[in-house]
Design a protein around this motif. Structure first.
Motif, PDB file in Angstrom:
ATOM      1  N   LEU A  67       0.831  -1.206   0.000  1.00 53.24           N
ATOM      2  CA  LEU A  67       0.000   0.000   0.000  1.00 53.24           C
ATOM      3  C   LEU A  67       0.863   1.253   0.000  1.00 53.24           C
ATOM      4  N   LEU A  68       1.848   1.299   0.890  1.00 56.12           N
ATOM      5  CA  LEU A  68       2.673   2.496   1.030  1.00 56.12           C
ATOM      6  C   LEU A  68       3.523   2.749  -0.218  1.00 56.12           C
ATOM      7  N   LEU A  69       3.939   1.685  -0.872  1.00 54.25           N
ATOM      8  CA  LEU A  69       4.693   1.850  -2.115  1.00 54.25           C
ATOM      9  C   LEU A  69       3.806   2.429  -3.224  1.00 54.25           C
ATOM     10  N   TYR A  70       2.576   1.930  -3.328  1.00 57.92           N
ATOM     11  CA  TYR A  70       1.643   2.479  -4.313  1.00 57.92           C
ATOM     12  C   TYR A  70       1.367   3.955  -4.055  1.00 57.92           C
ATOM     13  N   LEU A  71       1.184   4.290  -2.794  1.00 56.27           N
ATOM     14  CA  LEU A  71       0.905   5.681  -2.446  1.00 56.27           C
ATOM     15  C   LEU A  71       2.141   6.561  -2.627  1.00 56.27           C
ATOM     16  N   ALA A  72       3.320   5.979  -2.422  1.00 51.17           N
ATOM     17  CA  ALA A  72       4.565   6.715  -2.693  1.00 51.17           C
ATOM     18  C   ALA A  72       4.684   7.017  -4.190  1.00 51.17           C
ATOM     19  N   ALA A  73       4.318   6.038  -5.002  1.00 54.14           N
ATOM     20  CA  ALA A  73       4.332   6.247  -6.460  1.00 54.14           C
ATOM     21  C   ALA A  73       3.357   7.362  -6.839  1.00 54.14           C
ATOM     22  N   ARG A  74       2.185   7.382  -6.188  1.00 58.12           N
ATOM     23  CA  ARG A  74       1.193   8.446  -6.443  1.00 58.12           C
ATOM     24  C   ARG A  74       1.745   9.802  -6.000  1.00 58.12           C
TER      25      ARG A  74
END
Length: 204
Positions: A67-74
């Motif tokens: 989750l945190l990686l996806y949100l970091a990408a965002r």
């Protein structure tokens, strides 16, 4: 509706969303419509680096890290989106709903956490319209078999994809006026025409 809307293409693997965003891009190129096209994860340079990490077949993150990686990408894409927000049409291959569908409905992460971080990242940025592409189990796995290489998210079981797709459908019911469900089991040319006609209405 903004004449320079954010239009998002959502759906599980094999649902045709990436194909249709390419078709819309070609239409814009042909008709000299200024637009920004990105994908998630990916889009900006740093977001693409995170994408490689997330989707690597050898990666084995727990659901919170995912989750945190996806949100970091965002987070890495936000400045790019802000730069063109309401100045150009913005096409996004996966966005907020994918995070909720996969990480909450698919993996069971608390939706409150997802919503808090998304609100923090997006501020006043809002999606204007979403094309939700749906696919049946048979076509999903047929299409995955045709891919030259599979990433980590192409290798879940049918139960997981079913939970995610049902999650997308629940989200679409919350704001029906801003969603169009595309049955990708039907003729692809008819769907292309349907999507282009809707896009014309959004930008005219």
């Amino acid at each position: 509706m903004s004449k320079k809307p954010i239009i998002v293409f959502e759906g599980i693997e094999g649902s045709g969303k990436s194909h249709h965003i390419k078709i819309v891009s070609r239409y814009f190129d042909k008709n000299k419509v200024k637009y920004l096209r990105i994908r998630e994860p990916g889009g900006s340079l740093n977001s693409e680096k995170i994408r490689k990490l997330i989707l690597n077949k050898n990666s084995n993150f727990n659901v919170k890290t995912d989750l945190l990686l996806y949100l970091a990408a965002r987070s890495e894409n936000i400045n790019l989106i802000k730069k063109y927000y309401k100045k150009r049409v913005i096409l996004i291959d996966r966005f907020i709903d994918s995070t909720i569908a996969y990480q909450h409905y698919g993996m069971g992460v608390d939706i409150k956490i997802i919503n808090i971080i998304n609100k923090y990242l997006l501020k006043n940025i809002k999606v204007n319209f979403t094309f939700l592409n749906v696919v049946n189990k048979k076509n999903l796995f047929l299409r995955l078999k045709m891919r030259k290489s599979l990433n980590r998210y192409d290798q879940f079981n049918s139960s997981f994809y079913n939970k995610v797709q049902n999650g997308f459908l629940k989200l679409s019911k919350l704001n029906k006026k801003k969603y169009k469900i595309i049955d990708s089991n039907l003729d692809i040319k008819k769907n292309e025409k349907l999507i282009i006609n809707q896009v014309k209405k959004l930008i005219k």
